[in-house]
Scaffold this active site. Sequence first.
Site, PDB file in Angstrom:
ATOM      1  N   ASP A   1     -34.214   8.110  43.835  1.00 61.26           N
ATOM      2  CA  ASP A   1     -33.533   9.404  43.700  1.00 61.26           C
ATOM      3  C   ASP A   1     -32.114   9.266  44.253  1.00 61.26           C
ATOM      4  O   ASP A   1     -31.833   9.641  45.392  1.00 61.26           O
ATOM      5  CB  ASP A   1     -34.322  10.462  44.470  1.00 61.26           C
ATOM      6  CG  ASP A   1     -33.902  11.884  44.133  1.00 61.26           C
ATOM      7  OD1 ASP A   1     -33.107  12.055  43.184  1.00 61.26           O
ATOM      8  OD2 ASP A   1     -34.363  12.823  44.803  1.00 61.26           O
TER       9      ASP A   1
ATOM     10  N   GLU B   1     -28.656  14.712  33.871  1.00 62.52           N
ATOM     11  CA  GLU B   1     -28.827  16.166  33.883  1.00 62.52           C
ATOM     12  C   GLU B   1     -27.809  16.903  33.016  1.00 62.52           C
ATOM     13  O   GLU B   1     -26.614  16.595  33.029  1.00 62.52           O
ATOM     14  CB  GLU B   1     -28.726  16.662  35.330  1.00 62.52           C
ATOM     15  CG  GLU B   1     -29.138  18.105  35.499  1.00 62.52           C
ATOM     16  CD  GLU B   1     -29.789  18.371  36.845  1.00 62.52           C
ATOM     17  OE1 GLU B   1     -29.969  19.555  37.174  1.00 62.52           O
ATOM     18  OE2 GLU B   1     -30.125  17.413  37.566  1.00 62.52           O
TER      19      GLU B   1
ATOM     20  N   LYS C   1     -32.429  15.788  31.829  1.00 62.56           N
ATOM     21  CA  LYS C   1     -32.891  16.618  32.936  1.00 62.56           C
ATOM     22  C   LYS C   1     -32.386  18.045  32.741  1.00 62.56           C
ATOM     23  O   LYS C   1     -31.185  18.270  32.560  1.00 62.56           O
ATOM     24  CB  LYS C   1     -32.359  16.026  34.242  1.00 62.56           C
ATOM     25  CG  LYS C   1     -33.205  16.287  35.454  1.00 62.56           C
ATOM     26  CD  LYS C   1     -32.720  15.394  36.586  1.00 62.56           C
ATOM     27  CE  LYS C   1     -33.410  15.732  37.881  1.00 62.56           C
ATOM     28  NZ  LYS C   1     -32.811  14.997  39.000  1.00 62.56           N
TER      29      LYS C   1
ATOM     30  N   THR D   1     -36.594  19.953  35.835  1.00 63.76           N
ATOM     31  CA  THR D   1     -36.331  19.927  37.268  1.00 63.76           C
ATOM     32  C   THR D   1     -36.298  21.335  37.844  1.00 63.76           C
ATOM     33  O   THR D   1     -36.485  22.318  37.121  1.00 63.76           O
ATOM     34  CB  THR D   1     -35.017  19.154  37.529  1.00 63.76           C
ATOM     35  OG1 THR D   1     -34.844  18.964  38.939  1.00 63.76           O
ATOM     36  CG2 THR D   1     -33.810  19.895  36.965  1.00 63.76           C
TER      37      THR D   1
ATOM     38  N   PHE E   1     -40.574  20.189  43.178  1.00 60.05           N
ATOM     39  CA  PHE E   1     -39.773  19.928  44.378  1.00 60.05           C
ATOM     40  C   PHE E   1     -40.575  20.186  45.653  1.00 60.05           C
ATOM     41  O   PHE E   1     -40.708  21.330  46.085  1.00 60.05           O
ATOM     42  CB  PHE E   1     -38.524  20.826  44.365  1.00 60.05           C
ATOM     43  CG  PHE E   1     -37.371  20.263  43.591  1.00 60.05           C
ATOM     44  CD1 PHE E   1     -37.559  19.594  42.404  1.00 60.05           C
ATOM     45  CD2 PHE E   1     -36.074  20.414  44.060  1.00 60.05           C
ATOM     46  CE1 PHE E   1     -36.488  19.084  41.688  1.00 60.05           C
ATOM     47  CE2 PHE E   1     -34.992  19.900  43.356  1.00 60.05           C
ATOM     48  CZ  PHE E   1     -35.200  19.235  42.164  1.00 60.05           C
TER      49      PHE E   1
END
Length: 315
Positions: free
Chosen positions: A16, A89, A125, A149, A171
């Site tokens: 990440d 993203e 994303k 996400t 998350f």
Amino acid sequence: MNQLDQLKAFTTVVADTGNFKQMAQFAPRDATTNPSLILKAVQQPDYAPLLTDTVAAHRGKPLDQIVDEVLVRFGLEILKVVPGRVSTEVDARLSFDTAATIARAHRLIALYEDAGISRERVLIKIAATWEGIQAAHALEQEGIHCNLTLLFSFCQAVACGEAGVRLISPFVGRIYDWYKKQAGAAWDEAAMAGANDPGVKSVTQIFNYYKKFGIDTEVMGASFRNVGQIVALAGCDLLTISPDLLAKLQADDTPMTRALDATAAQALPLHAVIYNEASFRYALNEDAMATEKLAEGIRLFAVDAAKLDALIQGA
């Protein structure tokens, strides 16, 4: 055997970070990025030339197009390090615009394909809003795979599964943060650790539901605050982990066992759920944590996207 190697026996490990030079030492299969991670990376001396070179090569193009060129440039560098996929993203400011999200995804995929990268190695994303999930549904039908996400609630996960999304990123850490803040002085860290951690419980519920009902969407736990959260989710399809926590896992030889089990999940007495737009919005509204964290996450990513815009304009 260190904990990182043990974890890899149960779970696909994902880095990440936008820091691809640091990534190789942990040998992750995939990597995820977001505007905040890219912003952090381009402000480091090692990565600043990537930004300036890309901006110089595309000067005169619209700003949003140059931003995508920068994001893809980072993605291309990351794909030299990882054997699997990179997540790139879509601008968080498009989180409530299905058509604009689809258009931006098409452009990102085209940039990767022009650079010789197969779309199978890229995950687009997108924030798990209702509009984002509908965009992902359309993209998946074209063979453009998505990573949804800012996922904090069961209803978001169920809707993503129904939409045929390739992967979701629930998350863990941000859920933990919310409950810890709500509890204030009453928070008992020891009692709320491991399997009792609210973020861990959320991912476990989603994982078990997907496995029970044969939903193909991959579950990738994200946003970890400590190693204990990671250990409590060993066996999840994937876990995306920051370099500092990867280093802690690599330095620890404590034995680790499988915590999540797809076969065991199939025997659980769970009931199938279906959401339409109205019931999805109501379920999300009923979950104060998810409502707040989704809105906050979009705002924070949007702030960092604007900062990246400003850096590019000044380059």
